[in-house]
Design a protein around this motif. Structure first.
Motif, short mmCIF file in Angstrom:
data_model
loop_
_atom_site.label_atom_id
_atom_site.label_comp_id
_atom_site.label_asym_id
_atom_site.label_seq_id
_atom_site.Cartn_x
_atom_site.Cartn_y
_atom_site.Cartn_z
N MET A 25 33.38 54.96 -3.94
CA MET A 25 32.23 54.49 -3.66
C MET A 25 31.33 54.95 -2.33
O MET A 25 30.11 55.15 -2.52
CB MET A 25 32.39 52.85 -3.61
CG MET A 25 32.78 52.28 -5.08
SD MET A 25 31.16 52.23 -6.20
CE MET A 25 30.05 51.11 -5.40
N PHE A 26 32.06 55.24 -1.52
CA PHE A 26 31.46 55.70 -0.25
C PHE A 26 30.95 57.26 -0.66
O PHE A 26 29.96 57.44 -0.28
CB PHE A 26 32.39 55.90 1.07
CG PHE A 26 32.48 54.41 1.81
CD1 PHE A 26 31.49 54.27 2.72
CD2 PHE A 26 33.27 53.38 1.43
CE1 PHE A 26 31.59 52.98 3.38
CE2 PHE A 26 33.37 52.02 2.07
CZ PHE A 26 32.72 51.95 3.06
N GLY A 27 31.73 57.69 -1.23
CA GLY A 27 31.62 59.32 -1.53
C GLY A 27 30.22 59.49 -2.51
O GLY A 27 29.34 60.20 -2.24
N THR A 28 30.09 58.32 -3.46
CA THR A 28 29.12 58.35 -4.47
C THR A 28 27.84 58.12 -3.54
O THR A 28 26.69 58.61 -3.93
CB THR A 28 29.16 57.54 -5.55
OG1 THR A 28 30.64 58.08 -6.27
CG2 THR A 28 28.11 57.77 -6.65
N ALA A 29 27.85 57.20 -2.68
CA ALA A 29 26.65 56.70 -2.09
C ALA A 29 26.32 57.95 -1.07
O ALA A 29 25.12 58.03 -1.08
CB ALA A 29 27.01 55.62 -1.13
N ALA A 30 27.00 58.43 -0.60
CA ALA A 30 26.81 59.91 0.06
C ALA A 30 26.27 60.82 -0.56
O ALA A 30 25.31 61.59 -0.06
CB ALA A 30 28.02 60.34 1.13
N LEU A 31 26.63 61.16 -1.81
CA LEU A 31 25.92 62.16 -2.77
C LEU A 31 24.60 62.16 -2.77
O LEU A 31 23.60 62.83 -2.79
CB LEU A 31 26.66 61.87 -3.99
CG LEU A 31 26.07 62.54 -5.24
CD1 LEU A 31 26.18 64.16 -5.12
CD2 LEU A 31 26.54 62.28 -6.73
N LEU A 32 24.06 60.44 -2.74
CA LEU A 32 22.52 60.51 -3.06
C LEU A 32 21.89 60.41 -1.75
O LEU A 32 20.84 60.38 -1.52
CB LEU A 32 22.38 59.07 -3.83
CG LEU A 32 23.02 59.14 -5.21
CD1 LEU A 32 22.90 57.62 -5.90
CD2 LEU A 32 22.45 60.43 -6.08
N SER A 33 22.62 60.36 -0.39
CA SER A 33 22.06 60.15 1.00
C SER A 33 22.00 61.54 1.72
O SER A 33 21.20 61.61 2.53
CB SER A 33 22.61 59.07 1.43
OG SER A 33 23.87 59.06 1.75
N LYS A 34 23.29 62.07 1.53
CA LYS A 34 23.42 63.42 2.42
C LYS A 34 22.38 64.22 2.29
O LYS A 34 22.18 65.11 3.28
CB LYS A 34 24.74 63.91 2.02
CG LYS A 34 25.85 63.32 2.71
CD LYS A 34 25.76 63.34 4.12
CE LYS A 34 27.36 62.71 4.98
NZ LYS A 34 28.46 63.63 4.54
N PRO A 35 21.59 64.63 1.04
CA PRO A 35 20.76 65.19 1.28
C PRO A 35 19.67 65.17 2.37
O PRO A 35 18.81 66.08 2.77
CB PRO A 35 19.89 65.33 -0.14
CG PRO A 35 21.00 64.81 -0.99
CD PRO A 35 21.86 64.08 -0.09
N GLY A 36 19.34 64.10 2.74
CA GLY A 36 18.56 63.83 4.02
C GLY A 36 18.99 64.52 5.01
O GLY A 36 18.15 64.73 5.89
N GLN A 37 20.27 64.78 5.40
CA GLN A 37 20.61 65.21 6.47
C GLN A 37 20.38 66.91 6.52
O GLN A 37 19.83 67.37 7.48
CB GLN A 37 22.18 65.45 6.47
CG GLN A 37 23.04 66.12 7.54
CD GLN A 37 24.29 65.96 7.76
OE1 GLN A 37 24.79 65.11 7.09
NE2 GLN A 37 25.05 66.79 8.51
#
Length: 491
Positions: free
Chosen positions: A388-400
């Motif tokens: 779940m943490f990894g999937t949330a990051a999939l959609l947020s990490k592009p912001g980095q």
């Protein structure tokens, strides 16, 4: 007496944040300037590197989470897992990824390849180990505690150690010199060694602490009943998980808000030196620059201790909404005041980063609640925390990755200055205008001010709109907690 016998679980858990923070803040602050100003990476290589990093940075979170948790997605008779063994598995992952993460940090500060190639390799290698650490450390938050009070206590300890780790930022400003990097490289080598040894020692201690004190943890963890998982095909498990996740509207609204939050956090980190140098410049004393940089990294962790106490009283949702409103209000006040009120500008530059980073520190609590909701809604035998943490990051990490790309583009649009066109001794973030050309300098300063103010306004408005749709709060959250706290397995 052994060391682990005198260390509480929350202290051992929080201490791992120290060994991440002491190096990661240095990475955020200096890696772009190092490659652009020192290694003289060309614009095409920078953009290509950032795009490759964008893809890998987005994919590695769910990939590593999937590798870690896919066996827990189905129920059957093939494999048996105790909840305790799942926690120990996460600690084993931290035991070897932590030291490798520290070593990968050092690879940024010595030029050993063509700048464009080194840029890609360093970013992807560093982010891979950082992702493993973040996933398993965050998953432990959801695995070893269910109640909001316990999770906020663990998060508070992590903030305390992050405050200590942020001290490296104050020291870094004293040794950072683009013309002579010897002192800075020695400083980074020392941080690398501290981080490497810290991860190795404290992860081993945490394993011993957990094994000794497991009976004192939440009922969910102390229960050693077995979680059974069958040998379904990976493809079938993945399809099922994605289909289930797409039915969770709270997860989707959180992903939108989190994408913008990650973008804003990294925008502030990447362009903090630019705002200091071009908006304040010689108007502040030489010691004020490092003070503002240092306080902008330390204050979010200090504030987080207060924010977490508010979360226990009013709930995470309300506190995050207030922080968005404060960010918007401060940006509007700064816009109306203009760039000539220097002390107000100093306060805004620092507070903008403080409140933005402060929000980021609370998001693991939200994802942990989403883990609970996923566990309840889909009748799972075991919460898939890392996935779940990894999937949330999939959609947020592009912001980095989008932060430096969009930031440099907006800078060029607002000021007419392309940082990649500068190779002179003044540095890439300084304009090439003559000192006598006061109008050009004034225009450049105004463009930087617009960039400073417009970005948080747009981010805050968009985030408030998305966050208003998030419904995992109040009675619904109480219902989810009651079900998960009341049973080890949901029937």
């Amino acid at each position: 007496m052994k060391l682990h016998q005198s260390i509480p679980v929350d202290i051992a858990y929080g201490s791992l944040s120290l060994f991440t923070t002491i190096v990661h803040n240095i990475f955020l602050l200096y890696h772009v300037d190092m490659f652009v100003s020192v290694y003289k990476i060309d614009k095409a290589s920078f953009w290509i590197g950032e795009m490759v990093f964008l893809v890998w940075n987005s994919l590695n979170d769910p990939l590593f989470g999937w590798i870690s948790d896919k066996k827990y997605l189905s129920s059957g008779k093939s494999h048996d897992f105790s909840v305790t063994s799942i926690v120990l598995q996460r600690l084993d992952a931290l035991l070897w990824t932590g030291p490798f993460f520290a070593v990968s940090f050092m690879s940024f500060w010595v030029q050993w390849a063509y700048p464009g190639l080194q840029f890609v390799i360093c970013l992807c290698l560093y982010d891979s180990f950082l992702t493993m650490i973040d996933l398993h450390h965050s998953a432990l938050l959801a695995d070893i505690a269910i109640s909001g009070d316990t999770r906020t206590r663990l998060n508070s300890r992590a903030s305390l150690f992050s405050i200590l780790g942020s001290g490296s930022v104050f020291l870094s400003y004293a040794v950072w010199n683009k013309d002579n990097l010897r002192s800075f490289r020695v400083f980074c080598a020392i941080l690398t060694l501290l981080s490497l040894l810290g991860f190795y020692v404290m992860t081993r201690v945490l394993k011993q602490v957990f094994q000794k004190n497991v009976e004192n943890l939440d009922k969910h963890v102390a229960d050693n009943s077995l979680v059974r998982s069958e040998d379904d095909s990976d493809k079938q498990k993945l399809k099922s998980f994605v289909k289930e996740l797409m039915t969770q509207s709270n997860f989707k609204w959180f992903a939108v808000m989190n994408l913008i939050q990650v973008f804003h956090c990294h925008f502030n980190s990447n362009f903090f030196p630019l705002f200091l140098e071009n908006l304040l410049g010689d108007a502040i004393s030489p010691g004020m620059g490092p003070f503002l940089i240092g306080i902008s990294f330390v204050a979010p962790h200090i504030n987080n201790l207060y924010f977490l106490s508010l979360c226990r009283k009013y709930g995470v949702y309300s506190v995050i909404r207030i922080l968005f409103c404060v960010k918007l209000a401060l940006s509007i006040v700064m816009f109306l005041a203009g760039p000539n009120y220097l002390w107000l500008l100093c306060f805004f530059i620092a507070s903008n980063r403080v409140f933005t980073e402060g929000t980021c520190k609370l998001l693991n609590l939200v994802i942990s609640d989403l883990v609970d909701e996923d566990y309840v809604l889909h009748h799972r035998n075991q919460a898939v925390s890392a996935l779940m943490f990894g999937t949330a990051a999939l959609l947020s990490k592009p912001g980095q990755t989008l932060a430096p790309l969009i930031g440099t583009w907006l800078l060029a649009q607002q000021t007419g200055h392309d940082i990649f066109a500068t190779g002179q001794e003044l540095g890439s973030i300084k304009p090439l205008h003559s000192l006598e050309d006061s109008k050009a300098v004034s225009d450049y300063r105004e463009g930087c001010f617009n960039l400073l103010v417009y970005v948080p306004v747009v981010c805050a408005v968009t985030q408030l709109a998305a966050w208003s749709q998030f419904s995992l709060r109040g009675k619904r959250l109480q219902w989810v907690k009651a079900i998960r706290e009341g049973t080890t397995h949901y029937v």
